[in-house]
Design a protein around this motif. Structure first.
Motif, PDB file in Angstrom:
ATOM      1  N   GLY A  95       0.801  -1.205   0.000  1.00  0.00           N
ATOM      2  CA  GLY A  95       0.000   0.000   0.000  1.00  0.00           C
ATOM      3  C   GLY A  95       0.852   1.281   0.000  1.00  0.00           C
ATOM      4  N   THR A  96       0.154   2.347   0.292  1.00  0.00           N
ATOM      5  CA  THR A  96       0.788   3.663   0.340  1.00  0.00           C
ATOM      6  C   THR A  96       0.512   4.265   1.716  1.00  0.00           C
ATOM      7  OG1 THR A  96       0.318   3.905  -2.025  1.00  0.00           O
ATOM      8  CG2 THR A  96       0.950   5.896  -0.860  1.00  0.00           C
ATOM      9  N   PRO A  97       1.323   3.962   2.724  1.00  0.00           N
ATOM     10  CA  PRO A  97       1.045   4.468   4.078  1.00  0.00           C
ATOM     11  C   PRO A  97       0.955   5.989   4.127  1.00  0.00           C
ATOM     12  CG  PRO A  97       2.824   2.868   4.122  1.00  0.00           C
ATOM     13  CD  PRO A  97       2.510   3.098   2.679  1.00  0.00           C
ATOM     14  N   SER A  98       1.764   6.675   3.302  1.00  0.00           N
ATOM     15  CA  SER A  98       1.778   8.144   3.375  1.00  0.00           C
ATOM     16  C   SER A  98       0.470   8.765   2.896  1.00  0.00           C
ATOM     17  CB  SER A  98       2.947   8.695   2.556  1.00  0.00           C
ATOM     18  OG  SER A  98       2.904   8.172   1.240  1.00  0.00           O
ATOM     19  N   LEU A  99      -0.397   7.940   2.281  1.00  0.00           N
ATOM     20  CA  LEU A  99      -1.707   8.447   1.844  1.00  0.00           C
ATOM     21  C   LEU A  99      -2.640   8.610   3.042  1.00  0.00           C
ATOM     22  CD1 LEU A  99      -3.236   9.050  -0.803  1.00  0.00           C
ATOM     23  CD2 LEU A  99      -3.849   6.632  -0.917  1.00  0.00           C
ATOM     24  N   THR A 100      -2.346   7.916   4.129  1.00  0.00           N
ATOM     25  CA  THR A 100      -3.194   7.983   5.323  1.00  0.00           C
ATOM     26  C   THR A 100      -2.330   8.343   6.548  1.00  0.00           C
ATOM     27  OG1 THR A 100      -2.964   5.568   5.420  1.00  0.00           O
ATOM     28  CG2 THR A 100      -5.034   6.406   4.562  1.00  0.00           C
ATOM     29  N   PRO A 101      -1.732   9.566   6.553  1.00  0.00           N
ATOM     30  CA  PRO A 101      -0.855   9.926   7.679  1.00  0.00           C
ATOM     31  C   PRO A 101      -1.616   9.969   9.001  1.00  0.00           C
ATOM     32  CG  PRO A 101      -1.197  11.820   6.228  1.00  0.00           C
ATOM     33  CD  PRO A 101      -1.817  10.639   5.557  1.00  0.00           C
ATOM     34  N   GLU A 102      -2.955  10.199   8.924  1.00  0.00           N
ATOM     35  CA  GLU A 102      -3.737  10.251  10.173  1.00  0.00           C
ATOM     36  C   GLU A 102      -3.758   8.872  10.838  1.00  0.00           C
ATOM     37  OE1 GLU A 102      -4.903  10.405   7.147  1.00  0.00           O
ATOM     38  OE2 GLU A 102      -6.512   8.924   7.007  1.00  0.00           O
ATOM     39  N   ILE A 103      -3.748   7.783  10.044  1.00  0.00           N
ATOM     40  CA  ILE A 103      -3.710   6.442  10.651  1.00  0.00           C
ATOM     41  C   ILE A 103      -2.349   6.242  11.326  1.00  0.00           C
ATOM     42  CG2 ILE A 103      -3.901   3.951  10.260  1.00  0.00           C
ATOM     43  CD1 ILE A 103      -5.717   4.384   7.985  1.00  0.00           C
ATOM     44  N   ILE A 104      -1.293   6.706  10.670  1.00  0.00           N
ATOM     45  CA  ILE A 104       0.056   6.555  11.248  1.00  0.00           C
ATOM     46  C   ILE A 104       0.129   7.318  12.568  1.00  0.00           C
ATOM     47  CG2 ILE A 104       2.514   7.102  10.892  1.00  0.00           C
ATOM     48  CD1 ILE A 104       1.969   6.743   7.858  1.00  0.00           C
ATOM     49  N   GLY A 105      -0.330   8.584  12.553  1.00  0.00           N
ATOM     50  CA  GLY A 105      -0.261   9.414  13.766  1.00  0.00           C
ATOM     51  C   GLY A 105      -1.046   8.791  14.915  1.00  0.00           C
ATOM     52  N   GLU A 106      -2.284   8.370  14.628  1.00  0.00           N
ATOM     53  CA  GLU A 106      -3.126   7.844  15.709  1.00  0.00           C
ATOM     54  C   GLU A 106      -2.607   6.492  16.212  1.00  0.00           C
ATOM     55  OE1 GLU A 106      -7.405   8.154  15.132  1.00  0.00           O
ATOM     56  OE2 GLU A 106      -7.048   9.887  13.839  1.00  0.00           O
ATOM     57  N   THR A 107      -2.088   5.680  15.298  1.00  0.00           N
ATOM     58  CA  THR A 107      -1.551   4.375  15.724  1.00  0.00           C
ATOM     59  C   THR A 107      -0.313   4.580  16.596  1.00  0.00           C
ATOM     60  OG1 THR A 107      -2.335   3.448  13.653  1.00  0.00           O
ATOM     61  CG2 THR A 107      -0.789   2.114  14.881  1.00  0.00           C
ATOM     62  N   LEU A 108       0.554   5.518  16.211  1.00  0.00           N
ATOM     63  CA  LEU A 108       1.753   5.751  17.023  1.00  0.00           C
ATOM     64  C   LEU A 108       1.365   6.299  18.397  1.00  0.00           C
ATOM     65  CD1 LEU A 108       4.250   7.103  14.328  1.00  0.00           C
ATOM     66  CD2 LEU A 108       4.389   4.939  15.566  1.00  0.00           C
ATOM     67  N   GLU A 109       0.363   7.186  18.433  1.00  0.00           N
ATOM     68  CA  GLU A 109      -0.110   7.701  19.734  1.00  0.00           C
ATOM     69  C   GLU A 109      -0.582   6.545  20.613  1.00  0.00           C
ATOM     70  OE1 GLU A 109      -0.086  10.483  21.454  1.00  0.00           O
ATOM     71  OE2 GLU A 109       1.254  11.064  19.820  1.00  0.00           O
ATOM     72  N   TRP A 110      -1.364   5.660  20.015  1.00  0.00           N
ATOM     73  CA  TRP A 110      -1.895   4.504  20.756  1.00  0.00           C
ATOM     74  C   TRP A 110      -0.737   3.636  21.254  1.00  0.00           C
ATOM     75  CZ3 TRP A 110      -1.666  -0.713  20.965  1.00  0.00           C
ATOM     76  CH2 TRP A 110      -2.660  -1.366  21.700  1.00  0.00           C
ATOM     77  N   LEU A 111       0.256   3.411  20.393  1.00  0.00           N
ATOM     78  CA  LEU A 111       1.404   2.576  20.781  1.00  0.00           C
ATOM     79  C   LEU A 111       2.173   3.218  21.933  1.00  0.00           C
ATOM     80  CD1 LEU A 111       2.676   1.410  17.266  1.00  0.00           C
ATOM     81  CD2 LEU A 111       1.782  -0.065  19.076  1.00  0.00           C
ATOM     82  N   LYS A 112       2.320   4.554  21.872  1.00  0.00           N
ATOM     83  CA  LYS A 112       3.058   5.245  22.950  1.00  0.00           C
ATOM     84  C   LYS A 112       2.327   5.086  24.282  1.00  0.00           C
ATOM     85  CE  LYS A 112       4.908   8.683  19.847  1.00  0.00           C
ATOM     86  NZ  LYS A 112       4.525   9.922  19.194  1.00  0.00           N
ATOM     87  N   ARG A 113       1.003   5.075  24.235  1.00  0.00           N
ATOM     88  CA  ARG A 113       0.228   4.942  25.484  1.00  0.00           C
ATOM     89  C   ARG A 113       0.270   3.513  26.031  1.00  0.00           C
ATOM     90  NH1 ARG A 113      -3.583   7.934  22.640  1.00  0.00           N
ATOM     91  NH2 ARG A 113      -4.894   6.101  22.334  1.00  0.00           N
ATOM     92  N   ASN A 114       0.474   2.536  25.167  1.00  0.00           N
ATOM     93  CA  ASN A 114       0.298   1.140  25.594  1.00  0.00           C
ATOM     94  C   ASN A 114       1.559   0.281  25.609  1.00  0.00           C
ATOM     95  OD1 ASN A 114      -2.764   0.761  25.927  1.00  0.00           O
ATOM     96  ND2 ASN A 114      -2.551   1.966  24.046  1.00  0.00           N
ATOM     97  N   PHE A 115       2.623   0.752  24.989  1.00  0.00           N
ATOM     98  CA  PHE A 115       3.892  -0.004  24.987  1.00  0.00           C
ATOM     99  C   PHE A 115       5.027   0.986  25.242  1.00  0.00           C
ATOM    100  CE2 PHE A 115       1.156  -2.708  22.383  1.00  0.00           C
ATOM    101  CZ  PHE A 115       1.509  -3.990  22.790  1.00  0.00           C
ATOM    102  N   HIS A 116       6.229   0.487  25.483  1.00  0.00           N
ATOM    103  CA  HIS A 116       7.408   1.361  25.518  1.00  0.00           C
ATOM    104  C   HIS A 116       7.908   1.467  24.092  1.00  0.00           C
ATOM    105  CE1 HIS A 116       7.649   1.695  29.791  1.00  0.00           C
ATOM    106  NE2 HIS A 116       7.587   0.380  29.923  1.00  0.00           N
ATOM    107  N   LEU A 117       7.716   2.610  23.508  1.00  0.00           N
ATOM    108  CA  LEU A 117       8.035   2.755  22.084  1.00  0.00           C
ATOM    109  C   LEU A 117       9.367   3.479  21.920  1.00  0.00           C
ATOM    110  CD1 LEU A 117       6.977   2.371  19.234  1.00  0.00           C
ATOM    111  CD2 LEU A 117       5.696   4.488  19.466  1.00  0.00           C
ATOM    112  N   GLY A 118      10.275   2.881  21.175  1.00  0.00           N
ATOM    113  CA  GLY A 118      11.554   3.561  20.957  1.00  0.00           C
ATOM    114  C   GLY A 118      12.195   3.067  19.691  1.00  0.00           C
ATOM    115  N   GLY A 119      13.324   3.613  19.336  1.00  0.00           N
ATOM    116  CA  GLY A 119      14.091   3.114  18.200  1.00  0.00           C
ATOM    117  C   GLY A 119      13.572   3.556  16.857  1.00  0.00           C
ATOM    118  N   GLU A 120      13.469   2.588  15.945  1.00  0.00           N
ATOM    119  CA  GLU A 120      13.178   2.927  14.550  1.00  0.00           C
ATOM    120  C   GLU A 120      11.679   3.056  14.308  1.00  0.00           C
ATOM    121  OE1 GLU A 120      14.822  -0.417  12.372  1.00  0.00           O
ATOM    122  OE2 GLU A 120      16.546  -0.407  13.716  1.00  0.00           O
ATOM    123  N   ILE A 121      11.286   4.172  13.703  1.00  0.00           N
ATOM    124  CA  ILE A 121       9.886   4.289  13.255  1.00  0.00           C
ATOM    125  C   ILE A 121       9.945   4.690  11.779  1.00  0.00           C
ATOM    126  CG2 ILE A 121       7.645   5.387  13.601  1.00  0.00           C
ATOM    127  CD1 ILE A 121       8.387   5.846  16.499  1.00  0.00           C
ATOM    128  N   GLY A 122       9.614   3.748  10.912  1.00  0.00           N
ATOM    129  CA  GLY A 122       9.790   3.960   9.477  1.00  0.00           C
ATOM    130  C   GLY A 122       8.469   3.947   8.722  1.00  0.00           C
TER     131      GLY A 122
END
Ligand code: SF4
Length: 423
Positions: A95-122
Protein backbone atom coordinates in the motif's frame (compact mmCIF):
# COMPACT_ATOMS: atom_id res chain seq x y z
CA UNK A 1 18.01 -25.80 -12.25
CA UNK A 2 17.03 -22.23 -11.23
CA UNK A 3 13.78 -23.53 -9.72
CA UNK A 4 15.69 -26.10 -7.68
CA UNK A 5 17.83 -23.43 -6.01
CA UNK A 6 15.47 -22.82 -3.06
CA UNK A 7 15.23 -26.58 -2.34
CA UNK A 8 19.02 -27.05 -2.53
CA UNK A 9 19.57 -24.01 -0.35
CA UNK A 10 17.05 -25.24 2.22
CA UNK A 11 18.81 -28.60 2.34
CA UNK A 12 22.15 -26.88 2.92
CA UNK A 13 20.85 -24.60 5.68
CA UNK A 14 18.63 -27.04 7.57
CA UNK A 15 19.50 -30.53 6.36
CA UNK A 16 15.82 -30.91 5.32
CA UNK A 17 14.07 -31.01 1.98
CA UNK A 18 10.52 -31.27 3.34
CA UNK A 19 8.09 -28.49 2.43
CA UNK A 20 6.55 -25.82 4.65
CA UNK A 21 2.90 -26.55 5.35
CA UNK A 22 0.65 -23.56 6.07
CA UNK A 23 -2.70 -24.40 7.68
CA UNK A 24 -5.29 -22.65 9.84
CA UNK A 25 -4.15 -23.44 13.39
CA UNK A 26 -3.83 -22.01 16.90
CA UNK A 27 -0.60 -20.06 17.25
CA UNK A 28 1.14 -19.86 20.62
CA UNK A 29 3.21 -16.72 21.01
CA UNK A 30 6.03 -16.31 23.57
CA UNK A 31 4.72 -14.75 26.83
CA UNK A 32 7.51 -12.17 27.31
CA UNK A 33 9.29 -11.22 24.09
CA UNK A 34 12.39 -9.14 24.82
CA UNK A 35 11.84 -6.51 22.12
CA UNK A 36 9.02 -6.41 19.61
CA UNK A 37 9.43 -5.40 15.97
CA UNK A 38 6.11 -4.31 14.48
CA UNK A 39 5.18 -4.16 10.83
CA UNK A 40 1.86 -2.41 10.17
CA UNK A 41 0.31 -2.78 6.73
CA UNK A 42 -1.69 0.16 5.34
CA UNK A 43 -3.10 -1.09 2.03
CA UNK A 44 -4.61 2.04 0.47
CA UNK A 45 -3.31 3.52 -2.79
CA UNK A 46 -4.52 6.26 -5.16
CA UNK A 47 -4.35 3.81 -8.04
CA UNK A 48 -3.09 0.27 -8.42
CA UNK A 49 0.21 -0.10 -10.29
CA UNK A 50 0.12 -3.08 -12.67
CA UNK A 51 3.51 -4.51 -11.54
CA UNK A 52 2.74 -4.46 -7.80
CA UNK A 53 2.32 -7.85 -6.06
CA UNK A 54 1.43 -6.45 -2.62
CA UNK A 55 -1.88 -6.44 -0.75
CA UNK A 56 -3.49 -3.15 -1.72
CA UNK A 57 -6.82 -1.45 -2.38
CA UNK A 58 -7.94 1.81 -3.95
CA UNK A 59 -8.41 4.43 -1.20
CA UNK A 60 -11.90 4.93 0.14
CA UNK A 61 -12.57 7.20 3.11
CA UNK A 62 -15.13 4.99 4.89
CA UNK A 63 -13.08 1.80 4.47
CA UNK A 64 -9.92 3.52 5.65
CA UNK A 65 -11.71 4.77 8.80
CA UNK A 66 -12.94 1.22 9.52
CA UNK A 67 -9.46 -0.14 8.83
CA UNK A 68 -7.91 2.26 11.36
CA UNK A 69 -10.23 0.84 14.04
CA UNK A 70 -9.41 -2.71 12.93
CA UNK A 71 -5.64 -2.34 13.31
CA UNK A 72 -6.07 -0.84 16.78
CA UNK A 73 -8.31 -3.82 17.61
CA UNK A 74 -5.62 -6.21 16.43
CA UNK A 75 -2.99 -4.31 18.45
CA UNK A 76 -5.25 -4.51 21.53
CA UNK A 77 -4.97 -8.29 21.30
CA UNK A 78 -1.18 -7.96 21.62
CA UNK A 79 -1.51 -5.46 24.47
CA UNK A 80 -3.60 -8.01 26.36
CA UNK A 81 -0.78 -10.49 25.95
CA UNK A 82 2.32 -8.29 26.26
CA UNK A 83 1.06 -4.94 27.67
CA UNK A 84 3.83 -2.41 28.35
CA UNK A 85 6.51 -4.48 26.62
CA UNK A 86 9.13 -2.62 24.69
CA UNK A 87 8.62 -2.09 20.97
CA UNK A 88 12.00 -1.68 19.30
CA UNK A 89 10.82 -0.79 15.82
CA UNK A 90 7.63 0.06 13.95
CA UNK A 91 7.48 0.08 10.17
CA UNK A 92 4.43 1.16 8.17
CA UNK A 93 4.39 -0.46 4.74
CA UNK A 94 1.79 -0.82 2.07
CA UNK A 95 0.00 0.00 0.00
CA UNK A 96 0.79 3.66 0.34
CA UNK A 97 1.04 4.47 4.08
CA UNK A 98 1.78 8.14 3.38
CA UNK A 99 -1.71 8.45 1.84
CA UNK A 100 -3.19 7.98 5.32
CA UNK A 101 -0.85 9.93 7.68
CA UNK A 102 -3.74 10.25 10.17
CA UNK A 103 -3.71 6.44 10.65
CA UNK A 104 0.06 6.55 11.25
CA UNK A 105 -0.26 9.41 13.77
CA UNK A 106 -3.13 7.84 15.71
CA UNK A 107 -1.55 4.37 15.72
CA UNK A 108 1.75 5.75 17.02
CA UNK A 109 -0.11 7.70 19.73
CA UNK A 110 -1.90 4.50 20.76
CA UNK A 111 1.40 2.58 20.78
CA UNK A 112 3.06 5.25 22.95
CA UNK A 113 0.23 4.94 25.48
CA UNK A 114 0.30 1.14 25.59
CA UNK A 115 3.89 0.00 24.99
CA UNK A 116 7.41 1.36 25.52
CA UNK A 117 8.04 2.76 22.08
CA UNK A 118 11.55 3.56 20.96
CA UNK A 119 14.09 3.11 18.20
CA UNK A 120 13.18 2.93 14.55
CA UNK A 121 9.89 4.29 13.25
CA UNK A 122 9.79 3.96 9.48
CA UNK A 123 7.22 4.80 6.81
CA UNK A 124 7.03 4.15 3.07
CA UNK A 125 6.27 7.43 1.30
CA UNK A 126 4.93 7.83 -2.24
CA UNK A 127 6.51 10.75 -4.18
CA UNK A 128 3.06 12.38 -4.64
CA UNK A 129 2.62 12.50 -0.84
CA UNK A 130 5.97 14.11 -0.12
CA UNK A 131 4.45 17.50 0.61
CA UNK A 132 5.72 19.71 3.42
CA UNK A 133 2.53 19.18 5.42
CA UNK A 134 2.56 15.36 5.19
CA UNK A 135 6.27 15.25 6.03
CA UNK A 136 5.74 17.54 9.03
CA UNK A 137 2.86 15.39 10.23
CA UNK A 138 5.09 12.28 10.01
CA UNK A 139 7.94 14.00 11.86
CA UNK A 140 5.55 15.28 14.56
CA UNK A 141 4.22 11.73 15.00
CA UNK A 142 7.74 10.49 15.76
CA UNK A 143 8.65 8.97 12.39
CA UNK A 144 12.44 8.99 11.99
CA UNK A 145 12.99 6.89 8.84
CA UNK A 146 11.45 7.12 5.41
CA UNK A 147 11.61 4.95 2.34
CA UNK A 148 10.65 6.91 -0.76
CA UNK A 149 9.24 4.73 -3.55
CA UNK A 150 10.75 6.54 -6.54
CA UNK A 151 11.31 3.36 -8.64
CA UNK A 152 13.03 5.31 -11.46
CA UNK A 153 14.05 8.83 -12.45
CA UNK A 154 13.40 8.04 -16.11
CA UNK A 155 10.04 9.16 -17.55
CA UNK A 156 9.73 6.24 -19.97
CA UNK A 157 10.43 3.67 -17.25
CA UNK A 158 7.97 5.35 -14.89
CA UNK A 159 5.40 5.12 -17.67
CA UNK A 160 6.21 1.42 -18.28
CA UNK A 161 5.60 0.77 -14.57
CA UNK A 162 2.30 2.70 -14.66
CA UNK A 163 3.48 5.25 -12.07
CA UNK A 164 1.48 8.43 -11.76
CA UNK A 165 4.27 11.08 -11.61
CA UNK A 166 7.26 12.12 -13.68
CA UNK A 167 10.98 12.32 -12.99
CA UNK A 168 10.88 16.03 -12.06
CA UNK A 169 8.27 15.39 -9.42
CA UNK A 170 10.31 12.41 -8.14
CA UNK A 171 13.43 14.58 -7.78
CA UNK A 172 11.53 17.36 -6.00
CA UNK A 173 9.99 14.79 -3.67
CA UNK A 174 13.47 13.44 -2.82
CA UNK A 175 14.73 16.94 -2.06
CA UNK A 176 11.81 17.70 0.26
CA UNK A 177 12.09 14.37 2.11
CA UNK A 178 15.87 14.68 2.44
CA UNK A 179 15.49 18.20 3.83
CA UNK A 180 12.77 17.23 6.33
CA UNK A 181 15.09 16.05 9.12
CA UNK A 182 14.59 12.24 9.09
CA UNK A 183 17.51 10.17 10.40
CA UNK A 184 17.45 7.86 7.35
CA UNK A 185 15.98 8.45 3.92
CA UNK A 186 16.00 5.44 1.63
CA UNK A 187 15.36 5.90 -2.09
CA UNK A 188 13.80 2.78 -3.64
CA UNK A 189 14.62 1.99 -7.24
CA UNK A 190 13.65 -0.87 -9.54
CA UNK A 191 15.95 -2.39 -12.15
CA UNK A 192 15.44 -4.74 -15.09
CA UNK A 193 12.39 -2.72 -16.15
CA UNK A 194 11.35 -3.48 -19.77
CA UNK A 195 13.31 -1.23 -22.12
CA UNK A 196 15.74 -0.09 -19.41
CA UNK A 197 19.42 0.05 -20.33
CA UNK A 198 22.41 -0.39 -18.04
CA UNK A 199 23.26 3.31 -18.58
CA UNK A 200 19.78 4.36 -17.49
CA UNK A 201 20.13 2.44 -14.24
CA UNK A 202 23.54 4.04 -13.68
CA UNK A 203 21.87 7.43 -14.18
CA UNK A 204 19.15 6.50 -11.65
CA UNK A 205 21.77 5.57 -9.04
CA UNK A 206 23.68 8.76 -9.89
CA UNK A 207 20.58 10.93 -9.26
CA UNK A 208 19.85 9.23 -5.92
CA UNK A 209 23.48 9.69 -4.84
CA UNK A 210 23.61 13.32 -5.99
CA UNK A 211 20.39 14.07 -4.13
CA UNK A 212 22.05 12.70 -0.97
CA UNK A 213 20.06 9.52 -0.15
CA UNK A 214 21.21 7.88 3.10
CA UNK A 215 20.26 4.51 1.66
CA UNK A 216 19.71 3.23 -1.88
CA UNK A 217 17.63 0.14 -2.50
CA UNK A 218 17.55 -1.38 -5.98
CA UNK A 219 15.22 -4.35 -6.48
CA UNK A 220 14.82 -6.39 -9.65
CA UNK A 221 11.39 -6.22 -11.26
CA UNK A 222 9.67 -9.57 -10.70
CA UNK A 223 6.64 -11.08 -12.35
CA UNK A 224 4.09 -13.31 -10.66
CA UNK A 225 1.48 -15.61 -12.17
CA UNK A 226 -1.37 -13.96 -10.24
CA UNK A 227 -0.66 -10.61 -11.91
CA UNK A 228 -1.17 -10.23 -15.66
CA UNK A 229 1.59 -7.57 -15.99
CA UNK A 230 4.09 -9.74 -17.81
CA UNK A 231 1.53 -10.93 -20.37
CA UNK A 232 0.47 -7.33 -20.90
CA UNK A 233 4.07 -6.31 -21.60
CA UNK A 234 4.58 -9.26 -23.92
CA UNK A 235 1.45 -8.36 -25.87
CA UNK A 236 2.77 -4.82 -26.18
CA UNK A 237 6.07 -6.35 -27.46
CA UNK A 238 8.04 -4.63 -24.69
CA UNK A 239 11.75 -5.36 -24.66
CA UNK A 240 12.26 -7.62 -21.63
CA UNK A 241 15.77 -7.57 -20.13
CA UNK A 242 17.28 -11.07 -20.05
CA UNK A 243 19.24 -12.59 -17.18
CA UNK A 244 22.54 -11.28 -18.54
CA UNK A 245 21.25 -7.68 -18.71
CA UNK A 246 19.85 -8.03 -15.20
CA UNK A 247 23.23 -9.29 -13.98
CA UNK A 248 25.02 -6.35 -15.63
CA UNK A 249 22.57 -3.92 -14.03
CA UNK A 250 23.18 -5.33 -10.57
CA UNK A 251 26.93 -5.06 -11.17
CA UNK A 252 26.56 -1.43 -12.25
CA UNK A 253 24.43 -0.61 -9.19
CA UNK A 254 27.08 -2.13 -6.90
CA UNK A 255 29.89 -0.29 -8.67
CA UNK A 256 28.14 3.10 -8.77
CA UNK A 257 27.03 2.92 -5.12
CA UNK A 258 30.45 1.84 -3.90
CA UNK A 259 32.23 4.53 -6.00
CA UNK A 260 30.00 7.08 -4.22
CA UNK A 261 31.13 5.79 -0.81
CA UNK A 262 28.08 3.64 0.05
CA UNK A 263 28.60 0.26 1.72
CA UNK A 264 26.56 -2.69 0.55
CA UNK A 265 24.25 -3.72 3.41
CA UNK A 266 22.28 -6.43 1.63
CA UNK A 267 22.10 -7.95 -1.83
CA UNK A 268 19.85 -5.03 -2.88
CA UNK A 269 20.69 -2.11 -0.55
CA UNK A 270 23.53 0.32 0.04
CA UNK A 271 24.02 2.76 2.91
CA UNK A 272 26.14 5.77 3.63
CA UNK A 273 28.68 4.63 6.24
CA UNK A 274 26.94 6.41 9.14
CA UNK A 275 23.33 5.77 8.03
CA UNK A 276 21.05 3.45 9.98
CA UNK A 277 19.46 0.85 7.77
CA UNK A 278 15.77 0.97 6.81
CA UNK A 279 14.80 -2.71 6.94
CA UNK A 280 11.74 -4.72 7.91
CA UNK A 281 11.84 -8.36 6.86
CA UNK A 282 15.42 -8.99 7.97
CA UNK A 283 14.56 -8.71 11.69
CA UNK A 284 15.00 -11.96 13.64
CA UNK A 285 11.34 -11.83 14.63
CA UNK A 286 8.47 -9.47 13.84
CA UNK A 287 4.76 -9.07 14.40
CA UNK A 288 2.70 -8.12 11.36
CA UNK A 289 -0.50 -6.14 11.89
CA UNK A 290 -3.08 -5.49 9.20
CA UNK A 291 -4.49 -7.17 6.14
CA UNK A 292 -2.09 -9.73 4.61
CA UNK A 293 0.63 -9.00 7.19
CA UNK A 294 2.93 -11.83 8.22
CA UNK A 295 4.36 -12.62 11.65
CA UNK A 296 7.52 -14.52 12.53
CA UNK A 297 7.52 -15.14 16.25
CA UNK A 298 8.37 -18.05 18.53
CA UNK A 299 7.58 -21.35 16.79
CA UNK A 300 5.32 -19.98 14.03
CA UNK A 301 5.32 -18.08 10.77
CA UNK A 302 1.77 -16.88 10.15
CA UNK A 303 -0.20 -14.62 7.81
CA UNK A 304 -3.37 -12.59 8.30
CA UNK A 305 -6.20 -12.86 5.83
CA UNK A 306 -5.55 -11.01 2.55
CA UNK A 307 -9.21 -9.95 2.22
CA UNK A 308 -9.77 -6.37 3.39
CA UNK A 309 -13.49 -6.79 4.27
CA UNK A 310 -12.77 -10.09 6.04
CA UNK A 311 -9.89 -8.53 7.98
CA UNK A 312 -12.11 -5.67 9.18
CA UNK A 313 -14.94 -8.07 10.05
CA UNK A 314 -12.73 -10.64 11.80
CA UNK A 315 -10.83 -8.16 14.01
CA UNK A 316 -14.11 -7.21 15.70
CA UNK A 317 -14.34 -10.78 17.05
CA UNK A 318 -10.65 -11.38 17.78
CA UNK A 319 -8.49 -11.98 14.73
CA UNK A 320 -6.84 -15.36 14.16
CA UNK A 321 -4.13 -15.88 11.52
CA UNK A 322 -5.48 -17.17 8.20
CA UNK A 323 -2.61 -19.64 7.90
CA UNK A 324 0.41 -20.60 9.99
CA UNK A 325 3.39 -22.92 9.62
CA UNK A 326 4.96 -24.46 12.71
CA UNK A 327 8.74 -24.24 12.65
CA UNK A 328 11.14 -26.60 14.37
CA UNK A 329 14.62 -25.57 15.55
CA UNK A 330 16.21 -26.43 12.21
CA UNK A 331 13.64 -24.33 10.32
CA UNK A 332 14.27 -21.36 12.62
CA UNK A 333 18.00 -21.69 12.17
CA UNK A 334 17.59 -21.91 8.38
CA UNK A 335 15.31 -18.85 8.40
CA UNK A 336 17.90 -16.87 10.38
CA UNK A 337 20.74 -17.97 8.09
CA UNK A 338 18.70 -17.13 4.99
CA UNK A 339 18.34 -13.51 6.06
CA UNK A 340 21.98 -13.28 7.14
CA UNK A 341 22.93 -14.38 3.62
CA UNK A 342 20.62 -11.63 2.35
CA UNK A 343 22.59 -9.24 4.61
CA UNK A 344 25.81 -10.70 3.13
CA UNK A 345 27.36 -11.55 6.52
CA UNK A 346 26.92 -14.49 8.92
CA UNK A 347 28.27 -13.75 12.37
CA UNK A 348 28.98 -17.23 13.74
CA UNK A 349 29.40 -15.79 17.28
CA UNK A 350 25.84 -14.43 17.13
CA UNK A 351 24.67 -17.77 15.69
CA UNK A 352 26.14 -19.56 18.72
CA UNK A 353 24.60 -17.04 21.11
CA UNK A 354 21.12 -17.37 19.53
CA UNK A 355 21.02 -21.08 18.72
CA UNK A 356 23.75 -22.58 20.93
CA UNK A 357 25.44 -24.18 17.96
CA UNK A 358 27.59 -23.62 14.89
CA UNK A 359 26.62 -23.84 11.21
CA UNK A 360 24.62 -26.96 10.26
CA UNK A 361 26.66 -29.78 8.75
CA UNK A 362 25.67 -29.56 5.06
CA UNK A 363 26.74 -25.92 4.72
CA UNK A 364 29.71 -26.31 7.09
CA UNK A 365 31.07 -29.15 4.93
CA UNK A 366 30.85 -26.94 1.84
CA UNK A 367 32.67 -23.92 3.28
CA UNK A 368 36.14 -24.82 1.87
CA UNK A 369 34.62 -25.33 -1.60
CA UNK A 370 32.63 -22.08 -1.44
CA UNK A 371 35.78 -20.28 -0.32
CA UNK A 372 37.78 -21.85 -3.15
CA UNK A 373 35.13 -20.75 -5.66
CA UNK A 374 35.34 -17.19 -4.34
CA UNK A 375 31.71 -17.19 -3.13
CA UNK A 376 32.55 -16.47 0.53
CA UNK A 377 35.42 -15.17 2.61
CA UNK A 378 36.00 -15.44 6.35
CA UNK A 379 37.23 -12.63 8.58
CA UNK A 380 37.34 -13.51 12.27
CA UNK A 381 34.02 -15.01 13.37
CA UNK A 382 32.13 -13.66 10.37
CA UNK A 383 31.58 -15.27 6.98
CA UNK A 384 31.00 -12.71 4.22
CA UNK A 385 29.44 -13.26 0.81
CA UNK A 386 31.72 -11.89 -1.92
CA UNK A 387 30.27 -10.15 -4.98
CA UNK A 388 29.93 -13.55 -6.72
CA UNK A 389 28.29 -14.94 -3.59
CA UNK A 390 25.92 -11.96 -3.51
CA UNK A 391 24.95 -12.59 -7.14
CA UNK A 392 24.29 -16.25 -6.40
CA UNK A 393 22.12 -15.23 -3.46
CA UNK A 394 20.31 -12.68 -5.65
CA UNK A 395 19.21 -15.64 -7.81
CA UNK A 396 18.21 -17.70 -4.76
CA UNK A 397 16.28 -14.81 -3.19
CA UNK A 398 14.40 -14.21 -6.44
CA UNK A 399 13.40 -17.87 -6.65
CA UNK A 400 12.35 -17.90 -2.98
CA UNK A 401 10.29 -14.75 -3.43
CA UNK A 402 8.67 -16.36 -6.46
CA UNK A 403 7.83 -19.59 -4.66
CA UNK A 404 6.59 -17.78 -1.55
CA UNK A 405 4.48 -15.14 -3.28
CA UNK A 406 3.12 -17.33 -6.07
CA UNK A 407 2.01 -20.15 -3.80
CA UNK A 408 1.22 -18.56 -0.44
CA UNK A 409 0.15 -15.09 -1.55
CA UNK A 410 -1.48 -16.43 -4.72
CA UNK A 411 -3.67 -18.77 -2.61
CA UNK A 412 -4.44 -16.07 -0.01
CA UNK A 413 -5.45 -13.60 -2.71
CA UNK A 414 -7.83 -16.16 -4.20
CA UNK A 415 -9.53 -17.12 -0.93
CA UNK A 416 -9.89 -15.16 2.31
CA UNK A 417 -9.40 -18.28 4.47
CA UNK A 418 -7.47 -20.92 2.48
CA UNK A 419 -7.42 -24.50 3.78
CA UNK A 420 -3.81 -25.47 3.18
CA UNK A 421 -0.79 -24.23 1.26
CA UNK A 422 2.41 -26.21 0.77
CA UNK A 423 5.62 -24.47 -0.25
S1 SF4 B 1 3.46 -0.01 -6.12
FE1 SF4 B 1 2.87 1.15 -4.30
S2 SF4 B 1 1.41 2.68 -5.09
FE2 SF4 B 1 1.56 1.11 -6.65
S3 SF4 B 1 -0.12 -0.32 -6.19
FE3 SF4 B 1 1.73 -1.11 -5.18
S4 SF4 B 1 1.64 -0.34 -3.14
FE4 SF4 B 1 0.21 0.91 -4.36
Amino acid sequence: MRRLLPKIFRLLLSGKTSSFVFEPQEVTLPPNPSGINLYIHLPFCRQLCPFCPYVKAVYNHATSAAYKQAIIKELEGYRGRWGNASVESVYFGGGTPSLTPEIIGETLEWLKRNFHLGGEIGVEVHPLDATNSVLKSLRDSGVNMVSLGVQSFNDQRLKALGRDYDSNLAKEACQRVLGAGFATVDIDLIFAIPGQSVDELEDDIGYAVALGADQLSAYPLMFFAYMPFRQKLERAKAEMPGWWAEREMLKVAVKAASAAGYRRTSIWSFNKPEARRYTTVTKDSFVGVGVGASTMMGDYFSVNTFSLPEYIRATAKGLKPALAAKLDDRDKLAYWLFWRCYDLAIDTGKLKQLFGRGLPFPIRGLLPLLKGLGVIERRGDTIYLTESGAYLFHLIEKEYTHAYLERLWGACLKEAWPKRVVI
